[in-house]
Design a protein around this motif. Structure first.
Motif, PDB file in Angstrom:
ATOM      1  N   PRO A 169      85.081  56.399  26.238  1.00 10.75           N
ATOM      2  CA  PRO A 169      83.650  56.721  26.261  1.00 10.75           C
ATOM      3  C   PRO A 169      83.250  57.428  24.956  1.00 10.75           C
ATOM      4  O   PRO A 169      83.945  58.328  24.486  1.00 10.75           O
ATOM      5  CB  PRO A 169      83.529  57.665  27.459  1.00 10.75           C
ATOM      6  CG  PRO A 169      84.666  57.285  28.355  1.00 10.75           C
ATOM      7  CD  PRO A 169      85.793  56.911  27.428  1.00 10.75           C
ATOM      8  N   GLU A 221      76.579  47.597  31.382  1.00 10.83           N
ATOM      9  CA  GLU A 221      76.791  48.888  32.024  1.00 10.83           C
ATOM     10  C   GLU A 221      77.602  49.838  31.138  1.00 10.83           C
ATOM     11  O   GLU A 221      77.468  51.059  31.241  1.00 10.83           O
ATOM     12  CB  GLU A 221      77.522  48.715  33.369  1.00 10.83           C
ATOM     13  CG  GLU A 221      76.742  47.932  34.399  1.00 10.83           C
ATOM     14  CD  GLU A 221      76.942  46.421  34.273  1.00 10.83           C
ATOM     15  OE1 GLU A 221      76.467  45.681  35.157  1.00 10.83           O
ATOM     16  OE2 GLU A 221      77.578  45.986  33.288  1.00 10.83           O
ATOM     17  N   ARG A 222      78.446  49.267  30.284  1.00 13.32           N
ATOM     18  CA  ARG A 222      79.302  50.101  29.440  1.00 13.32           C
ATOM     19  C   ARG A 222      78.778  50.243  28.021  1.00 13.32           C
ATOM     20  O   ARG A 222      79.140  51.175  27.310  1.00 13.32           O
ATOM     21  CB  ARG A 222      80.713  49.492  29.390  1.00 13.32           C
ATOM     22  CG  ARG A 222      81.525  49.747  30.652  1.00 13.32           C
ATOM     23  CD  ARG A 222      82.885  49.106  30.559  1.00 13.32           C
ATOM     24  NE  ARG A 222      83.808  49.664  31.544  1.00 13.32           N
ATOM     25  CZ  ARG A 222      84.775  48.972  32.122  1.00 13.32           C
ATOM     26  NH1 ARG A 222      84.953  47.704  31.815  1.00 13.32           N
ATOM     27  NH2 ARG A 222      85.583  49.550  32.995  1.00 13.32           N
ATOM     28  N   GLY A 224      76.464  51.286  25.237  1.00 10.12           N
ATOM     29  CA  GLY A 224      75.381  52.216  24.971  1.00 10.12           C
ATOM     30  C   GLY A 224      74.588  51.744  23.772  1.00 10.12           C
ATOM     31  O   GLY A 224      73.996  50.670  23.788  1.00 10.12           O
ATOM     32  N   ARG A 225      74.593  52.531  22.702  1.00  3.43           N
ATOM     33  CA  ARG A 225      73.901  52.116  21.481  1.00  3.43           C
ATOM     34  C   ARG A 225      74.564  50.873  20.926  1.00  3.43           C
ATOM     35  O   ARG A 225      75.780  50.800  20.789  1.00  3.43           O
ATOM     36  CB  ARG A 225      73.931  53.228  20.431  1.00  3.43           C
ATOM     37  CG  ARG A 225      73.211  54.496  20.856  1.00  3.43           C
ATOM     38  CD  ARG A 225      73.004  55.438  19.673  1.00  3.43           C
ATOM     39  NE  ARG A 225      74.215  55.668  18.908  1.00  3.43           N
ATOM     40  CZ  ARG A 225      75.128  56.581  19.219  1.00  3.43           C
ATOM     41  NH1 ARG A 225      74.977  57.314  20.313  1.00  3.43           N
ATOM     42  NH2 ARG A 225      76.190  56.766  18.454  1.00  3.43           N
ATOM     43  N   LYS A 299      80.292  53.010  23.245  1.00  3.42           N
ATOM     44  CA  LYS A 299      80.455  52.962  24.710  1.00  3.42           C
ATOM     45  C   LYS A 299      79.781  54.168  25.358  1.00  3.42           C
ATOM     46  O   LYS A 299      79.859  55.293  24.872  1.00  3.42           O
ATOM     47  CB  LYS A 299      81.938  52.922  25.063  1.00  3.42           C
ATOM     48  CG  LYS A 299      82.215  52.750  26.552  1.00  3.42           C
ATOM     49  CD  LYS A 299      83.698  52.627  26.812  1.00  3.42           C
ATOM     50  CE  LYS A 299      84.006  52.546  28.297  1.00  3.42           C
ATOM     51  NZ  LYS A 299      85.450  52.384  28.554  1.00  3.42           N
ATOM     52  N   ARG A 300      79.164  53.916  26.486  1.00  2.00           N
ATOM     53  CA  ARG A 300      78.492  54.997  27.227  1.00  2.00           C
ATOM     54  C   ARG A 300      79.502  56.053  27.659  1.00  2.00           C
ATOM     55  O   ARG A 300      80.634  55.748  28.021  1.00  2.00           O
ATOM     56  CB  ARG A 300      77.807  54.447  28.482  1.00  2.00           C
ATOM     57  CG  ARG A 300      76.654  53.502  28.209  1.00  2.00           C
ATOM     58  CD  ARG A 300      75.982  53.119  29.518  1.00  2.00           C
ATOM     59  NE  ARG A 300      75.035  52.043  29.325  1.00  2.00           N
ATOM     60  CZ  ARG A 300      73.785  52.194  28.897  1.00  2.00           C
ATOM     61  NH1 ARG A 300      73.334  53.404  28.613  1.00  2.00           N
ATOM     62  NH2 ARG A 300      72.986  51.146  28.752  1.00  2.00           N
ATOM     63  N   ASP A 301      79.085  57.306  27.637  1.00  2.00           N
ATOM     64  CA  ASP A 301      79.922  58.407  28.129  1.00  2.00           C
ATOM     65  C   ASP A 301      80.005  58.368  29.639  1.00  2.00           C
ATOM     66  O   ASP A 301      79.087  57.894  30.308  1.00  2.00           O
ATOM     67  CB  ASP A 301      79.354  59.746  27.659  1.00  2.00           C
ATOM     68  CG  ASP A 301      79.497  59.922  26.150  1.00  2.00           C
ATOM     69  OD1 ASP A 301      80.464  59.382  25.592  1.00  2.00           O
ATOM     70  OD2 ASP A 301      78.622  60.577  25.557  1.00  2.00           O
TER      71      ASP A 301
END
Length: 301
Positions: A169, A221-222, A224-225, A299-301
């Motif tokens: 993450p 879902e995973r 992010g930016r 990746k999203r945290d």
């Protein structure tokens, strides 16, 4: 006509024929792909690195490639030390060596036998399989790179999902080197697709179809930016290398040249290569019509 390998939609329309193989455009996600069975694609890619192909690939690796890998490692490490990186399709390990020189621990994935001696030489861990078959732990790496690989993959969504699964993450996935099917050369009908032919290249991405891939279930879902962009001027890499070879052949060493002068000359050449790589990269980003595509996802945290 097989379903789209990204979104699964059936009923795409014929796009064009390359190397005697039909390309199909998906009506839902806009991916252009080769109408080939997954088993055919996988067998073809496993056969790439016979001895003749390996020799050809090694001969095509140049100092400009080394400068490009240096640029990637510099950008992704951002001056930090002690991180961990996985390179998918690591080949001769030039990119991993750049990370190692910055104090990072390195692992590579490559199912071809030619990758083994390079892993021993540079001292990184090599997984002789596909990424999907490696069984790597979840949330393992700070950075995952995959260069000039996604265009070969029979199931690109599974490939990107696995990249994001093994990424920590907050870590960065960098996927690049895919030929841009929306480049200026392709749009003007000037591309000969010389190094972009099926059955080895089977996915013909544009910025739009890559964004659609990032929106697929199990990825969005995973992810992010995310930044999707183009880079590179068509054919300029080959032109620069031919110019460099001619320059080197004419630049005979001067009698009595000192070791210091030789080092200074080597440093000048290195700086010139880095400048050429940077200029090529930035020119290819103009109007997003460059020769290659790159994706950078945090990746999203």
């Amino acid at each position: 006509m097989k379903p789209c390998p990204v979104c699964g939609a059936a009923g795409g329309r014929g796009e064009r024929t390359l190397n005697g193989i039909a390309l199909v455009r998906c009506g839902r996600c806009a991916l252009v792909y080769a109408d080939l069975a997954d088993a055919v694609i996988e067998a073809e890619n496993r056969a790439i690195f016979d001895s003749a192909a390996t020799e050809m690939y090694e001969a095509r690796q140049t100092a400009l490639d080394a400068a490009w890998f240096e640029r990637i490692a510099t950008r992704l490490t951002r001056g930090s030390r002690g991180g961990s990186v996985l390179d998918v399709g690591c080949g001769n390990g030039w990119l991993l060596a750049e990370f190692q020189s910055r104090g990072w621990s390195a692992e590579g994935v490559d199912f071809s036998s030619w990758a083994e001696p390079f892993a021993r030489r540079h001292g990184y861990t090599l997984h002789r399989t596909t990424l999907e078959g490696a069984g790597l732990p979840e949330n393992r790496f700070d950075v995952v790179t995959s260069t000039s690989t996604l265009e070969h993959i029979a199931r690109p969504c599974e490939h990107v999902r696995e990249i994001l699964r093994v990424l920590k993450p907050g870590g960065t996935a960098y996927v690049a080197g895919m030929p841009n099917y929306g480049s200026l050369a392709v749009r003007l009908g000037l591309s000969a697709f010389a190094h972009n032919l099926p059955p080895r290249h089977v996915n013909y991405f544009t910025r739009a179809s890559l964004r659609n891939l990032l929106a697929m279930p199990g990825i969005r879902e995973r992810a992010g930016r995310a930044r999707v962009s183009t880079y590179g001027v068509p054919e300029v890499h080959g032109l620069l290398e031919r110019f460099g070879q001619r320059f080197r052949s004419r630049a005979a060493p001067a009698p009595g040249r000192t070791e210091r002068a030789a080092r200074e000359r080597a440093a000048w050449r290195h700086a010139a290569r880095r400048a050429a790589v940077e200029a090529n990269y930035r020119l290819g980003r103009l109007l997003d019509l460059g020769d290659k595509l790159e994706v950078e996802v945090v990746k999203r945290d």
